[in-house]
Design an enzyme around this catalytic site. Structure first.
Site, PDB file in Angstrom:
ATOM      1  N   SER A  29       0.785  -1.174   0.030  1.00 18.82           N
ATOM      2  CA  SER A  29       0.042   0.189   0.156  1.00 18.82           C
ATOM      3  C   SER A  29       0.993   1.220   0.164  1.00 18.82           C
ATOM      4  O   SER A  29       1.982   1.294   0.447  1.00 18.82           O
ATOM      5  CB  SER A  29      -0.889   0.089   1.228  1.00 18.82           C
ATOM      6  OG  SER A  29      -1.621  -1.249   1.477  1.00 18.82           O
ATOM      7  N   SER A  31       2.025   5.435  -1.923  1.00 18.76           N
ATOM      8  CA  SER A  31       2.264   5.924  -3.503  1.00 18.76           C
ATOM      9  C   SER A  31       3.258   5.161  -4.034  1.00 18.76           C
ATOM     10  O   SER A  31       3.217   5.242  -5.273  1.00 18.76           O
ATOM     11  CB  SER A  31       2.496   7.228  -2.964  1.00 18.76           C
ATOM     12  OG  SER A  31       3.628   7.548  -2.315  1.00 18.76           O
ATOM     13  N   ASP A  88       8.169   3.599   5.507  1.00 21.37           N
ATOM     14  CA  ASP A  88       8.123   5.011   5.753  1.00 21.37           C
ATOM     15  C   ASP A  88       9.952   5.289   6.226  1.00 21.37           C
ATOM     16  O   ASP A  88      10.165   6.215   6.022  1.00 21.37           O
ATOM     17  CB  ASP A  88       7.579   5.290   7.012  1.00 21.37           C
ATOM     18  CG  ASP A  88       5.931   5.090   6.485  1.00 21.37           C
ATOM     19  OD1 ASP A  88       5.542   5.813   5.718  1.00 21.37           O
ATOM     20  OD2 ASP A  88       5.246   4.334   7.286  1.00 21.37           O
ATOM     21  N   GLY A  99       3.343   2.004   8.038  1.00 20.41           N
ATOM     22  CA  GLY A  99       1.965   2.362   8.613  1.00 20.41           C
ATOM     23  C   GLY A  99       1.622   3.862   8.623  1.00 20.41           C
ATOM     24  O   GLY A  99       0.447   4.369   8.816  1.00 20.41           O
ATOM     25  N   GLU A 107      -0.908  -5.250   6.054  1.00 15.89           N
ATOM     26  CA  GLU A 107       0.582  -5.130   5.346  1.00 15.89           C
ATOM     27  C   GLU A 107       1.225  -6.488   6.005  1.00 15.89           C
ATOM     28  O   GLU A 107       2.155  -7.226   5.585  1.00 15.89           O
ATOM     29  CB  GLU A 107       1.416  -3.835   5.548  1.00 15.89           C
ATOM     30  CG  GLU A 107       0.607  -3.018   4.496  1.00 15.89           C
ATOM     31  CD  GLU A 107       1.113  -1.443   4.463  1.00 15.89           C
ATOM     32  OE1 GLU A 107       1.077  -0.863   3.709  1.00 15.89           O
ATOM     33  OE2 GLU A 107       1.573  -1.263   5.750  1.00 15.89           O
ATOM     34  N   LYS A 125      13.920   7.460   2.430  1.00 13.33           N
ATOM     35  CA  LYS A 125      13.612   6.393   3.395  1.00 13.33           C
ATOM     36  C   LYS A 125      14.756   5.554   4.072  1.00 13.33           C
ATOM     37  O   LYS A 125      14.507   4.778   4.904  1.00 13.33           O
ATOM     38  CB  LYS A 125      12.413   5.362   2.909  1.00 13.33           C
ATOM     39  CG  LYS A 125      11.507   6.080   2.220  1.00 13.33           C
ATOM     40  CD  LYS A 125      10.452   6.690   3.081  1.00 13.33           C
ATOM     41  CE  LYS A 125       9.248   7.537   2.127  1.00 13.33           C
ATOM     42  NZ  LYS A 125       8.378   6.526   1.751  1.00 13.33           N
TER      43      LYS A 125
END
Ligand SMILES: O=C(CO)[C@H](O)[C@H](O)COP(=O)(O)O
Length: 235
Positions: A29, A31, A88, A99, A107, A125
């Protein structure tokens, strides 16, 4: 090269290296995953691949439908070959914070059912230690009635601050795909043993899942500003 292009090169590389004919594919999940699904759809079309896609969120399910891919679920496909997902933050030991988009529970379930979890991300990241770059804290999905005691327990145990995540286009909190709330724990320093922290937080009654993914990620691809892709593998 923009950040979006950095996400795209990482996503394309991962799909090209890990998706094979007849595989069961976990769709992450966020972008960056959008680019992975676009690349997958291209390959399915051009190479006539047969791939069954198991989503990690409502967003992922919508992407599978949008690109006319074959939808699977854990009931029928409990053994997933490879999942490609965003993150992230990724540290040097391949611990992840996930998350940021609120989909951590499904996930983590899908990752736990996958032979390989592959992370795709842009260069921002990539960290040595969790918290170096990502400043929004560690997401914790909780049962709504318990959010205040859980918030208090986390700060008493570990310090820092815990915030109930608020929605942007709705008054009040974010409600996850599973009907839960998200707390973001702004941890006070980055010298924690994350495996231990994950275990302790998960044992608090009412905690459903944390966004700490420890020893789960097989390989990470980071799109770089100049258009190359760097890789990191689990030891
Ligand atoms: O964990 C996630 C959602 O729960 C995402 O994978 C993570 O937030 C990264 O998202 P993006 O690819 O948009 O940067």
């Amino acid at each position: 090269m923009t950040l979006e292009q950095a996400k795209q090169v990482a996503a394309y590389r991962a799909v090209d290296e890990f998706v094979t004919n007849n595989c069961i594919f976990g769709v992450g999940s966020g972008s960056t995953v959008v680019y992975a699904v676009q690349r997958l759809a291209e390959r399915v079309d051009v190479e006539n691949l047969k791939v069954t896609c198991v989503p990690t969120s409502f967003q992922a399910k919508q992407l599978i439908h949008k690109y006319n891919l074959t939808l699977g679920e854990l009931d029928t496909h409990p053994n997933i070959d490879v999942t490609i997902d965003g993150a992230d933050e990724v540290d040097s030991k391949m611990n992840l914070i996930k998350g940021g988009g609120g989909c951590l529970l499904q996930e983590k379930i899908i990752a736990s059912c996958s032979k390989k979890l592959i992370v795709i991300a842009d260069y921002t990241k990539d960290s040595v230690t969790l918290g170096d770059h990502y400043k929004k804290g560690i997401p914790v999905e909780v049962i709504p009635m318990a959010y205040v005691p859980i918030k208090n327990k986390i700060t008493t145990l570990f310090g820092g601050d815990v915030k109930l995540r608020n929605a942007i286009a709705k008054a009040g909190p974010v409600v996850t795909d599973n009907g839960n709330f998200i707390l973001d724990w702004l941890f006070p320093n980055n010298s924690f043993d994350w495996e231990e922290v994950n275990t302790i937080i998960k044992l608090i009654p009412g905690v459903v899942e944390t966004g700490l993914f420890i020893n789960m990620c097989h390989k990470a691809y980071f799109g770089q500003p100049e258009g190359t892709v760097s890789e990191r593998c689990a030891l």
